[in-house]
Design an enzyme around this catalytic site. Structure first.
Site, mmCIF file in Angstrom:
data_model
loop_
_atom_site.group_PDB
_atom_site.id
_atom_site.type_symbol
_atom_site.label_atom_id
_atom_site.label_comp_id
_atom_site.label_asym_id
_atom_site.label_seq_id
_atom_site.Cartn_x
_atom_site.Cartn_y
_atom_site.Cartn_z
ATOM 1 N N ARG A 64 0.795 -1.235 0.000
ATOM 2 C CA ARG A 64 0.000 0.000 0.000
ATOM 3 C C ARG A 64 0.825 1.280 0.000
ATOM 4 O O ARG A 64 0.482 2.259 -0.651
ATOM 5 C CB ARG A 64 -0.895 0.023 1.236
ATOM 6 C CG ARG A 64 -2.194 -0.576 0.932
ATOM 7 C CD ARG A 64 -3.175 -0.549 2.049
ATOM 8 N NE ARG A 64 -4.296 -1.299 1.595
ATOM 9 C CZ ARG A 64 -5.293 -0.798 0.879
ATOM 10 N NH1 ARG A 64 -5.337 0.463 0.590
ATOM 11 N NH2 ARG A 64 -6.266 -1.556 0.455
ATOM 12 N N ARG A 90 -10.683 3.267 -2.751
ATOM 13 C CA ARG A 90 -9.555 2.907 -1.880
ATOM 14 C C ARG A 90 -9.284 4.009 -0.868
ATOM 15 O O ARG A 90 -9.517 5.183 -1.147
ATOM 16 C CB ARG A 90 -8.310 2.682 -2.712
ATOM 17 C CG ARG A 90 -8.503 1.621 -3.770
ATOM 18 C CD ARG A 90 -7.380 0.634 -3.707
ATOM 19 N NE ARG A 90 -7.583 -0.394 -4.706
ATOM 20 C CZ ARG A 90 -7.791 -1.661 -4.413
ATOM 21 N NH1 ARG A 90 -7.835 -2.065 -3.164
ATOM 22 N NH2 ARG A 90 -7.953 -2.556 -5.366
ATOM 23 N N LEU A 92 -6.846 6.413 1.098
ATOM 24 C CA LEU A 92 -5.540 7.011 0.808
ATOM 25 C C LEU A 92 -4.655 7.022 2.051
ATOM 26 O O LEU A 92 -5.139 7.185 3.161
ATOM 27 C CB LEU A 92 -5.727 8.447 0.307
ATOM 28 C CG LEU A 92 -6.515 8.592 -0.991
ATOM 29 C CD1 LEU A 92 -6.638 10.073 -1.357
ATOM 30 C CD2 LEU A 92 -5.856 7.814 -2.130
ATOM 31 N N ASN A 106 -13.905 14.213 -1.149
ATOM 32 C CA ASN A 106 -14.560 12.954 -1.505
ATOM 33 C C ASN A 106 -16.071 13.147 -1.467
ATOM 34 O O ASN A 106 -16.578 13.938 -0.674
ATOM 35 C CB ASN A 106 -14.156 11.870 -0.487
ATOM 36 C CG ASN A 106 -14.825 10.531 -0.749
ATOM 37 O OD1 ASN A 106 -14.864 10.048 -1.891
ATOM 38 N ND2 ASN A 106 -15.355 9.911 0.294
ATOM 39 N N HIS A 108 -19.549 11.029 -0.693
ATOM 40 C CA HIS A 108 -19.968 9.785 -0.042
ATOM 41 C C HIS A 108 -21.495 9.694 -0.047
ATOM 42 O O HIS A 108 -22.167 10.687 0.266
ATOM 43 C CB HIS A 108 -19.444 9.746 1.402
ATOM 44 C CG HIS A 108 -19.837 8.502 2.120
ATOM 45 N ND1 HIS A 108 -19.232 7.283 1.860
ATOM 46 C CD2 HIS A 108 -20.803 8.262 3.039
ATOM 47 C CE1 HIS A 108 -19.800 6.353 2.609
ATOM 48 N NE2 HIS A 108 -20.754 6.922 3.326
ATOM 49 N N ASP A 140 -9.163 12.833 5.026
ATOM 50 C CA ASP A 140 -8.051 12.700 5.977
ATOM 51 C C ASP A 140 -7.659 11.222 6.047
ATOM 52 O O ASP A 140 -8.031 10.440 5.164
ATOM 53 C CB ASP A 140 -8.404 13.297 7.350
ATOM 54 C CG ASP A 140 -9.485 12.515 8.066
ATOM 55 O OD1 ASP A 140 -9.905 11.450 7.553
ATOM 56 O OD2 ASP A 140 -9.906 12.960 9.141
ATOM 57 N N ALA A 141 -6.936 10.832 7.085
ATOM 58 C CA ALA A 141 -6.392 9.476 7.119
ATOM 59 C C ALA A 141 -7.439 8.406 7.442
ATOM 60 O O ALA A 141 -7.179 7.217 7.305
ATOM 61 C CB ALA A 141 -5.252 9.415 8.128
ATOM 62 N N GLY A 142 -8.634 8.795 7.860
ATOM 63 C CA GLY A 142 -9.656 7.816 8.222
ATOM 64 C C GLY A 142 -10.522 7.425 7.034
ATOM 65 O O GLY A 142 -10.306 7.869 5.913
ATOM 66 N N ASP A 144 -13.802 8.007 5.427
ATOM 67 C CA ASP A 144 -14.942 8.940 5.366
ATOM 68 C C ASP A 144 -15.067 9.785 6.632
ATOM 69 O O ASP A 144 -16.176 10.086 7.087
ATOM 70 C CB ASP A 144 -16.259 8.172 5.118
ATOM 71 C CG ASP A 144 -16.207 7.333 3.839
ATOM 72 O OD1 ASP A 144 -15.618 7.783 2.851
ATOM 73 O OD2 ASP A 144 -16.755 6.210 3.853
#
Ligand code: GRF
Length: 212
Positions: A64, A90, A92, A106, A108, A140-142, A144
């Protein structure tokens, strides 16, 4: 404002952005479309319009982290001011988030923070909520979890299946996403890169968001 759109599938949101640009209601330019799947129909939409396309598949052998680096490199070469995930399936990682801090959004198909994950419409139906919708948020890193920019509500009908509900949500997505991109382009929505990794409530306060 130069935009790179990341896709994995059909690309109806990509089409909506193209159409809004054509209609003069979205002041942005799509400078590239990037997919993790070479069979994504969205790539054909881009090619029909002579927009450059790239495919960056996630290969187990590379892992990844390396995929994220390759993706950041390919997207970076297209020179975006904003990166839009429109059906990109995917999550990020750090290389992408560091390369485009606070500049990735994004769409959703649910009213976040409810029903994050890969089946927003199905999960909303299962939970029995009477209203769901769509959300545009900063990535962000999570999964959604980033700061919410804008939402549209969609009623759940008695005879809805996950597919009929998703189809009605998508009608609203196709209005909301180009509108948000336009608002970012004209500076009416300001994305603050420094606040993206803070908790949602704090980060949301750092966004300047008009009524859409
Ligand atoms: C949309 O419903 C979007 O919210 C979700 O994936 C779907 C993509 O649809 N993230 P499309 O490929 O734009 O038609």
């Amino acid at each position: 404002m130069n935009v790179v759109v990341l896709v994995s599938g059909r690309g109806s949101n990509l089409r909506a952005i193209f159409e809004a640009i054509d209609a003069g209601t979205c002041s942005a330019k799509i400078v590239g479309v990037v997919s993790d799947r070479k069979t994504a129909a969205a790539l054909d939409l881009a090619a029909e319009r002579d927009v450059p396309t790239r495919v960056v598949p996630l290969r187990k052998i590379d892992g990844r982290e390396r995929w994220n680096e390759q993706l950041a490199e390919e997207v970076g070469m297209l020179g975006p001011d904003l990166v839009v995930l429109a059906g990109f399936m995917r999550v990020l990682g750090a290389p992408m988030l560091r390369r485009f801090p606070g500049r990735i959004i994004n769409i959703h198909p649910a009213l976040l923070p409810s029903f994050a994950g890969h089946d927003g419409p199905g999960d909303a139906l299962e939970a029995g909520v009477r209203i769901t919708g769509c959300t545009v948020h900063v990535v962000d890193a999570g999964v959604d979890t980033g700061p919410i920019i804008a939402q549209t509500a969609v009623p759940v009908l008695g005879d809805d299946t996950a597919d009929t509900l998703h189809a009605r949500i998508q009608v609203q997505e196709h209005r909301l996403l180009p509108r948000v991109i336009h608002q970012i382009a004209i500076g009416a929505i300001e994305l603050d890169p420094l606040r993206v990794n803070t908790p949602v409530s704090d980060a949301s306060r750092s966004l300047t968001v008009p009524d859409l």
